[in-house]
Design a protein around this motif. Structure first.
Motif, PDB file in Angstrom:
ATOM      1  N   LYS A  94       0.849  -1.179   0.000  1.00 28.42           N
ATOM      2  CA  LYS A  94       0.000   0.000   0.000  1.00 28.42           C
ATOM      3  C   LYS A  94       0.890   1.236   0.000  1.00 28.42           C
ATOM      4  O   LYS A  94       1.898   1.269   0.693  1.00 28.42           O
ATOM      5  CB  LYS A  94      -0.897  -0.005   1.236  1.00 28.42           C
ATOM      6  N   GLY A  95       0.513   2.231  -0.795  1.00 25.95           N
ATOM      7  CA  GLY A  95       1.291   3.462  -0.834  1.00 25.95           C
ATOM      8  C   GLY A  95       0.887   4.315  -2.018  1.00 25.95           C
ATOM      9  O   GLY A  95      -0.221   4.198  -2.531  1.00 25.95           O
ATOM     10  N   THR A  96       1.800   5.179  -2.462  1.00 25.57           N
ATOM     11  CA  THR A  96       1.557   6.021  -3.631  1.00 25.57           C
ATOM     12  C   THR A  96       2.669   5.801  -4.650  1.00 25.57           C
ATOM     13  O   THR A  96       3.789   5.434  -4.300  1.00 25.57           O
ATOM     14  CB  THR A  96       1.488   7.515  -3.270  1.00 25.57           C
ATOM     15  N   VAL A 119      -0.229   8.460  -7.308  1.00 25.65           N
ATOM     16  CA  VAL A 119      -1.268   7.497  -7.662  1.00 25.65           C
ATOM     17  C   VAL A 119      -1.381   6.496  -6.508  1.00 25.65           C
ATOM     18  O   VAL A 119      -0.387   5.892  -6.106  1.00 25.65           O
ATOM     19  CB  VAL A 119      -0.917   6.766  -8.972  1.00 25.65           C
ATOM     20  N   GLU A 120      -2.583   6.339  -5.967  1.00 26.56           N
ATOM     21  CA  GLU A 120      -2.807   5.417  -4.847  1.00 26.56           C
ATOM     22  C   GLU A 120      -2.620   3.970  -5.305  1.00 26.56           C
ATOM     23  O   GLU A 120      -3.187   3.555  -6.315  1.00 26.56           O
ATOM     24  CB  GLU A 120      -4.211   5.589  -4.271  1.00 26.56           C
ATOM     25  N   ILE A 121      -1.818   3.216  -4.536  1.00 26.75           N
ATOM     26  CA  ILE A 121      -1.498   1.820  -4.855  1.00 26.75           C
ATOM     27  C   ILE A 121      -1.925   0.938  -3.694  1.00 26.75           C
ATOM     28  O   ILE A 121      -1.752   1.309  -2.532  1.00 26.75           O
ATOM     29  CB  ILE A 121       0.028   1.659  -5.061  1.00 26.75           C
ATOM     30  N   THR A 126      -3.561  -3.708 -10.349  1.00 24.98           N
ATOM     31  CA  THR A 126      -2.827  -3.733 -11.615  1.00 24.98           C
ATOM     32  C   THR A 126      -3.262  -2.567 -12.488  1.00 24.98           C
ATOM     33  O   THR A 126      -4.451  -2.326 -12.677  1.00 24.98           O
ATOM     34  CB  THR A 126      -3.070  -5.064 -12.360  1.00 24.98           C
ATOM     35  N   MET A 127      -2.274  -1.864 -13.027  1.00 25.21           N
ATOM     36  CA  MET A 127      -2.499  -0.794 -13.987  1.00 25.21           C
ATOM     37  C   MET A 127      -1.731  -1.141 -15.257  1.00 25.21           C
ATOM     38  O   MET A 127      -0.687  -1.780 -15.186  1.00 25.21           O
ATOM     39  CB  MET A 127      -1.992   0.542 -13.446  1.00 25.21           C
ATOM     40  N   THR A 128      -2.248  -0.721 -16.397  1.00 23.93           N
ATOM     41  CA  THR A 128      -1.562  -0.980 -17.660  1.00 23.93           C
ATOM     42  C   THR A 128      -1.372   0.326 -18.417  1.00 23.93           C
ATOM     43  O   THR A 128      -2.101   1.295 -18.222  1.00 23.93           O
ATOM     44  CB  THR A 128      -2.353  -1.970 -18.548  1.00 23.93           C
ATOM     45  N   LEU A 151      -6.376   7.102 -16.159  1.00 25.48           N
ATOM     46  CA  LEU A 151      -5.765   8.214 -15.446  1.00 25.48           C
ATOM     47  C   LEU A 151      -4.871   8.955 -16.427  1.00 25.48           C
ATOM     48  O   LEU A 151      -3.978   8.363 -17.035  1.00 25.48           O
ATOM     49  CB  LEU A 151      -4.952   7.687 -14.259  1.00 25.48           C
ATOM     50  N   GLU A 152      -5.128  10.232 -16.596  1.00 26.87           N
ATOM     51  CA  GLU A 152      -4.304  11.054 -17.472  1.00 26.87           C
ATOM     52  C   GLU A 152      -3.135  11.620 -16.685  1.00 26.87           C
ATOM     53  O   GLU A 152      -3.185  11.710 -15.462  1.00 26.87           O
ATOM     54  CB  GLU A 152      -5.152  12.172 -18.084  1.00 26.87           C
ATOM     55  N   PRO A 153      -2.067  12.037 -17.373  1.00 24.75           N
ATOM     56  CA  PRO A 153      -0.880  12.565 -16.681  1.00 24.75           C
ATOM     57  C   PRO A 153      -1.186  13.782 -15.824  1.00 24.75           C
ATOM     58  O   PRO A 153      -2.050  14.591 -16.143  1.00 24.75           O
ATOM     59  CB  PRO A 153       0.061  12.945 -17.830  1.00 24.75           C
ATOM     60  N   THR A 154      -0.423  13.897 -14.741  1.00 23.71           N
ATOM     61  CA  THR A 154      -0.476  15.074 -13.877  1.00 23.71           C
ATOM     62  C   THR A 154       0.203  16.251 -14.567  1.00 23.71           C
ATOM     63  O   THR A 154      -0.247  17.393 -14.459  1.00 23.71           O
ATOM     64  CB  THR A 154       0.246  14.785 -12.540  1.00 23.71           C
ATOM     65  N   GLU A 155       1.312  15.958 -15.271  1.00 19.69           N
ATOM     66  CA  GLU A 155       2.080  16.986 -15.988  1.00 19.69           C
ATOM     67  C   GLU A 155       2.474  16.456 -17.359  1.00 19.69           C
ATOM     68  O   GLU A 155       2.742  15.272 -17.512  1.00 19.69           O
ATOM     69  CB  GLU A 155       3.384  17.308 -15.261  1.00 19.69           C
ATOM     70  N   ILE A 156       2.538  17.369 -18.318  1.00 19.05           N
ATOM     71  CA  ILE A 156       3.029  17.042 -19.663  1.00 19.05           C
ATOM     72  C   ILE A 156       4.069  18.087 -20.032  1.00 19.05           C
ATOM     73  O   ILE A 156       3.805  19.293 -19.957  1.00 19.05           O
ATOM     74  CB  ILE A 156       1.895  17.055 -20.708  1.00 19.05           C
ATOM     75  N   PHE A 157       5.266  17.612 -20.407  1.00 22.61           N
ATOM     76  CA  PHE A 157       6.324  18.504 -20.866  1.00 22.61           C
ATOM     77  C   PHE A 157       6.649  18.164 -22.315  1.00 22.61           C
ATOM     78  O   PHE A 157       6.958  17.019 -22.632  1.00 22.61           O
ATOM     79  CB  PHE A 157       7.599  18.340 -20.020  1.00 22.61           C
ATOM     80  N   THR A 158       6.587  19.173 -23.200  1.00 19.95           N
ATOM     81  CA  THR A 158       6.940  18.983 -24.603  1.00 19.95           C
ATOM     82  C   THR A 158       8.307  19.618 -24.860  1.00 19.95           C
ATOM     83  O   THR A 158       8.932  20.142 -23.940  1.00 19.95           O
ATOM     84  CB  THR A 158       5.874  19.598 -25.520  1.00 19.95           C
TER      85      THR A 158
END
Length: 172
Positions: A94-96, A119-121, A126-128, A151-158
């Motif tokens: 259990k964790g993040t 992300v809570e674990i 299982t996540m894919t 779940l979409e990204p928290t941050e996106i860097f281009t």
């Protein structure tokens, strides 16, 4: 590989072959209590696995294996840009979780990145995630939970968000 073998290989190539080859890959990094499995989508073959923060050496010795490393509780893997892969992240406590997927150009380094933070674990969750080779658009990368929730990204860097610096060092 020996340095001489690599040098001989490079010397045998034309300048076009050296400069026009696309040398891109994708690097994933996971910081959390999870195990990682990577599958080649075209064959269904398991090509990389980390369990309890230990790289599965039997799979790592395989012909189609991807590169995987562990540093403490941080796990990393590199995927060629011309392959299609399924990534499984399996909670072992259990964790993040913090998960990052980067697009890397071997000549200049990281050029794009997406981050998933906190992300809570739970144990067994299982996540894919998919990496679709040459059609992969990192800005659209997402994690999918067992129940189908995404779940979409928290941050996106281009490219415009990531700066490159050249540092010159001289020894006296």
């Amino acid at each position: 590989h020996m340095m001489e073998t690599y040098a001989a290989y490079i010397n045998s190539m034309t300048s076009d072959e050296v400069t026009e080859v696309v040398r891109e890959s994708h690097k994933g990094t996971v910081n959390c209590p999870v195990d990682v499995e990577i599958y080649d989508k075209s064959t269904g073959e398991l090509v990389g696995r980390i369990v309890d923060n230990i790289v599965d050496e039997e799979i790592a010795a395989g012909e189609n294996a991807v590169v995987m490393t562990v540093d403490g509780d941080s796990k990393s893997f590199w995927l060629p840009s011309n392959g299609d892969y399924d990534i499984k992240l399996i909670g072992n406590d259990k964790g993040t979780m913090d998960y990052t997927m980067s697009e890397v150009d071997s000549d200049i380094g990281e050029v794009k990145r997406v981050n998933f933070f906190d992300v809570e674990i739970t144990d067994g969750l299982t996540m894919t995630a998919d990496v679709e080779g040459e059609d992969f658009v990192i800005e659209e990368h997402e994690l999918t939970f067992e129940d189908g929730e995404t779940l979409e990204p928290t941050e996106i860097f281009t490219e415009k968000d990531i700066e490159t610096y050249n540092i010159n060092i001289s020894a006296f």
